[in-house]
Structures are given as C-alpha cells and as structure tokens.
Design an enzyme around this catalytic site. Sequence first.
Site, mmCIF file in Angstrom:
data_model
loop_
_atom_site.group_PDB
_atom_site.id
_atom_site.type_symbol
_atom_site.label_atom_id
_atom_site.label_comp_id
_atom_site.label_asym_id
_atom_site.label_seq_id
_atom_site.Cartn_x
_atom_site.Cartn_y
_atom_site.Cartn_z
ATOM 1 N N LEU A 195 0.803 -1.223 0.000
ATOM 2 C CA LEU A 195 0.000 0.000 0.000
ATOM 3 C C LEU A 195 0.838 1.276 0.000
ATOM 4 C CD1 LEU A 195 -2.905 -0.975 2.433
ATOM 5 C CD2 LEU A 195 -2.995 -0.783 -0.042
ATOM 6 N N CYS A 213 3.092 -1.438 8.963
ATOM 7 C CA CYS A 213 1.666 -1.167 8.728
ATOM 8 C C CYS A 213 0.869 -2.447 8.529
ATOM 9 C CB CYS A 213 1.498 -0.260 7.514
ATOM 10 S SG CYS A 213 2.356 1.318 7.670
ATOM 11 N N HIS A 214 1.383 -3.351 7.703
ATOM 12 C CA HIS A 214 0.636 -4.574 7.407
ATOM 13 C C HIS A 214 1.485 -5.834 7.496
ATOM 14 C CE1 HIS A 214 -1.660 -1.288 5.475
ATOM 15 N NE2 HIS A 214 -2.639 -1.902 6.088
ATOM 16 N N GLY A 215 2.743 -5.692 7.918
ATOM 17 C CA GLY A 215 3.568 -6.861 8.204
ATOM 18 C C GLY A 215 4.304 -7.474 7.029
#
Length: 192
Positions: free
Chosen positions: A138, A156-158
């Site tokens: 992202l 943020c999302h790993g």
Amino acid sequence: MSEPMTQSEGAGEPTRRDFLYIATGMAGVVGAGSFAWPFIDQMRPDASTLALASIDVDVGNLEPGMSLTVKWRGKPVFIRNRTEEEVAEAQEVPIAELKDPIARNANVDGTAEATDLARSAGEGLENWIVMIGSCTHLGCVPLGQAGEFGGWFCPCHGSHYDTAGRIRKGPAPENLPVPPFAFTSDTVITIG
C-alpha cells in the site's frame, strides 16, 4: 411545397450559408481549445519535478552495514552498502522460495530472476543495493534492518523484505523496485 434549389446548390458548389457554417464551427473549436488549454497545461509536471529527473548521491561515507535514504521524484530511495554477511545470506536464497521471482530492476531485463546479483548494483558491486522505499502493498515506507529476514519491515501490514529487498512474507505482492541508477564515479551514484 419546398423551395426550388438554385443552380449552385444543385451542382454541389459551396454557398454562402456553407461558408458561414464552417466559419462558425471553426470559431467554436478555437474558442473551446483556448478555454481548455489552461486546464490541460496544469497537468504537466512543474519545473522542480523535472529538475529532479535524476540526482547524484555521494555514497563515499557509507561504510558496510550503513544505509542512506534520499528523495527522488517524491519517493524515498534506500541506498545500502551491505556487509559481506548480508550479501552471502541473500545469495543463498533459492529463487523457488521467493514470493516474487522477478528482479524488478529497471537496469536489467524485465524478465530477469530475482537473484541477489540482479537486485544489486552488478558484478563487483554486489554490496550496493538501491531501491525505491515504498512497500509494494500500500505504499508505506518500510523500516530498514528489521523484520524476520534482516532487510526491511513494513509495520503497517507486516511485509518482510530480505537484505536484497525481495518480499519474503506478508501481503506485499512484489519486490521493492530498483530505479534506474549507475555509479558515475567510485563514490557517486546517479539515480534516474
């Protein structure tokens, strides 16, 4: 009953009315173009963006194990002088274990496999890696020297990237892209 046609109308020759229609239409086209031009012109990149089409970065002070982040075209670019251990670790990873087997390096063939050499600055400069620092999931900016593989980690999302910037774990679909760059001297990299 309709009006009789004149001889010039019947023969297909242009009339004064035809001329007025064409002249009015052309005036409308010119008017619309002059009205629309400012909106079209504002979509071009401004001078500051064009000036940053390429940048020179002095990496003479980067010892092995050190990183530098620069800004190019509004994006962070990670430059790392990897240690011998980091290079060896990245070279040992089989392509079959990679989530994205494509190098994503603007300096090599678009179908090249994501070997450590294809992701680095090239033969003899394997310790240097230059990548756009935006997570391919992202667009977040990953943290350096972090994560399960010692490369970059996007909290943020790993997403976990290895020391060659290849995605190894997490939701990111692709490796961190390598921008066009070249060493223009022993200590200067030109990006762009």
